[in-house]
Each structure stands twice: as C-alpha cells, then as structure tokens.
Design a protein around this motif. Structure first.
Motif: not given
Length: 66
Positions: A27-28, A33-34, A41-43, A46-50
């Motif tokens: 998942q990471l 990759r995303r 704006r979406g970064i 993604i940082h929270r998900q990471q």
C-alpha cells in the motif's frame, strides 16, 4: 497452556504480522507512486496516508520483535 500451544500461537501471530507488513508495504508503494503524479493540492493527503502506513509498519515490526 502447553509449550506446543504457545509456540503454535506465537508462529501464527508472527505469520499474521509478516502478512500485515507485506500488505502495508504494498500500500505504501502505491501511495508513493501516486505521490509522484499528484499536484501540490493532493500531496498533503498522500503524506498523511504515508505517515499512517509507516506507523502501521513500525507497530507490526515492534510486535514482531517482542
């Protein structure tokens, strides 16, 4: 609980933790990759998900070491 039962329980838990580490690692990789393709704006999302996935990995590794 007998030693055999405890050993079996420990092996079962260790296998489940290894499976979890593998799943979270995949998942990471996907999230990272995303991240390469996202706009600014979406970064943040993604940082929270990471961060969340890395926390899960650290916890699984901690449990495996114990």
């Amino acid at each position: 609980m007998s030693d055999d039962a405890e050993a079996l329980q420990a092996r079962t838990l260790l296998k489940e933790l290894r499976d979890q580490v593998e799943k979270v690692s995949r998942q990471l990789e996907i999230v990272e990759r995303r991240n390469q393709r996202r706009s600014a704006r979406g970064i943040a999302h993604i940082h929270r998900q990471q961060s969340e996935l890395r926390r899960e990995l650290r916890e699984a590794h901690r449990l495996m070491a114990g």
